[in-house]
Design an enzyme around this catalytic site. Sequence first.
Site, short mmCIF file in Angstrom:
data_model
loop_
_atom_site.label_atom_id
_atom_site.label_comp_id
_atom_site.label_asym_id
_atom_site.label_seq_id
_atom_site.Cartn_x
_atom_site.Cartn_y
_atom_site.Cartn_z
N HIS A 82 33.57 -45.25 -112.32
CA HIS A 82 32.83 -44.20 -113.03
C HIS A 82 31.50 -44.74 -113.56
O HIS A 82 30.45 -44.12 -113.39
CB HIS A 82 33.66 -43.58 -114.15
CG HIS A 82 34.92 -42.92 -113.64
ND1 HIS A 82 35.93 -42.51 -114.46
CD2 HIS A 82 35.32 -42.64 -112.38
CE1 HIS A 82 36.91 -41.98 -113.72
NE2 HIS A 82 36.55 -42.06 -112.45
N HIS A 238 34.69 -34.55 -108.79
CA HIS A 238 35.03 -35.87 -109.31
C HIS A 238 35.21 -36.87 -108.17
O HIS A 238 34.85 -38.05 -108.29
CB HIS A 238 36.29 -35.85 -110.17
CG HIS A 238 36.58 -37.21 -110.74
ND1 HIS A 238 35.91 -37.73 -111.83
CD2 HIS A 238 37.38 -38.21 -110.29
CE1 HIS A 238 36.30 -38.97 -112.05
NE2 HIS A 238 37.20 -39.28 -111.12
N ASP A 242 33.45 -40.51 -107.76
CA ASP A 242 34.12 -41.76 -107.40
C ASP A 242 33.49 -42.40 -106.17
O ASP A 242 33.24 -43.60 -106.13
CB ASP A 242 35.60 -41.49 -107.07
CG ASP A 242 36.47 -41.38 -108.32
OD1 ASP A 242 36.03 -41.79 -109.40
OD2 ASP A 242 37.61 -40.87 -108.19
N HIS A 265 39.82 -44.10 -103.09
CA HIS A 265 39.23 -45.44 -103.22
C HIS A 265 39.47 -46.33 -102.02
O HIS A 265 38.59 -47.07 -101.60
CB HIS A 265 39.76 -46.12 -104.48
CG HIS A 265 39.36 -45.39 -105.73
ND1 HIS A 265 38.05 -45.15 -106.05
CD2 HIS A 265 40.10 -44.83 -106.72
CE1 HIS A 265 37.99 -44.49 -107.19
NE2 HIS A 265 39.22 -44.27 -107.61
N HIS A 344 32.98 -90.67 -79.78
CA HIS A 344 32.70 -90.69 -78.34
C HIS A 344 31.58 -91.67 -78.04
O HIS A 344 30.45 -91.26 -77.74
CB HIS A 344 32.31 -89.27 -77.88
CG HIS A 344 32.46 -89.06 -76.41
ND1 HIS A 344 31.48 -89.34 -75.49
CD2 HIS A 344 33.50 -88.57 -75.69
CE1 HIS A 344 31.89 -89.03 -74.27
NE2 HIS A 344 33.11 -88.56 -74.35
ZN ZN Z 1 37.62 -41.32 -110.78
#
Ligand code: ZN
Length: 442
Positions: A82, A238, A242, A265, A344
Amino acid sequence: MTRKQQTIKEEFSLSGVGVHTGCQVHLTCQPAGENEGINFIRIDLPNKPVIKANLSNVCIDSKITRCTSLRSGDAIVHTVEHIMSVLCGLGIDNLNILLDAEEVPVLDGSGIDFFKAFQNVGIIEQNVEFQFYKIMEPIGVEHNGCAIYVFPSDQLKVSYSLDYKHPFLGSQFFNSIVDETVYEKEIVSCRTFCLEEEADELRKHGLGKGANYKNTLVVGEKGVKENQVRFPDEFARHKVLDLIGDLYLLGMPIRGHIFATKSGHDLNRRLLKKIYQQKKKYDKREERSNYDFNGKEMDIQGIMKVLPHRYPFLLVDRVIEIEKGKKAIGIKNVTMNDDFFRGHFPTRPVMPGVLMVEAMAQTAGVIILTNEKHRGKVSFFMAVNNVKFRKVVSPGDQLIMEVEIVKDKSRVSQAKAKAKVGQDVVAEADMTFSFTDASYLD
Ligand code: ZN
């Protein structure tokens, strides 16, 4: 439109509860310098660890799955989305966020209190140009019936659809350009939510300890419990809040048109990873295009822009007499410090024949990959024929790779190569290469 980077004018603090852990937290925002980005600082832990807000610190194994958590070493900070969203919405590029607990306070469940606090102290321009990433090609992620796609666009636009098999929630659609005004009026005040049945489940798992009907819209069959919505489609809005916060973990805002269906998410994170990979690919191209590949010579800086090889496996020091796309001469100064001589051989240093072939192949790579049509690719061996080793190469020798491209198609190239020391041919080979996108190596 371009602007300078921004931070806040002066520090401020606020306190609250973490919605998942239930911790009481005191948070202080302080101005940060140019190019410092967004940093969370756990002042309650020894040495006050700094957790940079970027993709590499995104925590994928957090016990708390319903938020975005960042981790650096043992230091963690939950529910960053947020405040990150508000910072993106307001165009704050640099900020230090000091916390004395492991979670950002939820406040009223939206970003409005952060937004007002930032506006209250004021935002100032700094001296460095701000950066954003413009999506260059469409990218998408899908998982379990959820999807996000993002397409090139000159401004940020979000089209979000949410679809719950739920009598009250149903389906919602939010579609808008997101600039500062839209963010302030339409998005920032939209609060987090969960279904009534999910709330019980979360509590059973020891989550949602700081949640209440004030800071989380709890959705029952007939409506929101003990609260009212601010917009009929507050839930979809909302989700947009996010999404903006999660994508700001790129380290800069994006420009693109995002189409999202039911994403949360986890999917936001997957998309972020893909955006990051695309950005890296285009950053590399830009870096390459800043180098002049049209000269007759190329130094090690140029070679390293074309070839992905690095110590101890970069076997060309300089390329001279370049005839673009056709032929060139590569030089490798063989010294006792070359790593392969350790084994080598310890008592009689001899350059391995296969590494002479590799040095010739890398020279071929420089010729082929500087050609515009192969930009952004890497070449791989498909075949090596007619290899002959004629003389031993030892420390102190200068290996000269004379390479000519005999065939150059979009998918396959062929080269004839000779390696010399002085006038003596020490090795020769006919080589065939195929190509793959350079992002293969990311
Ligand atoms: Zn949220």
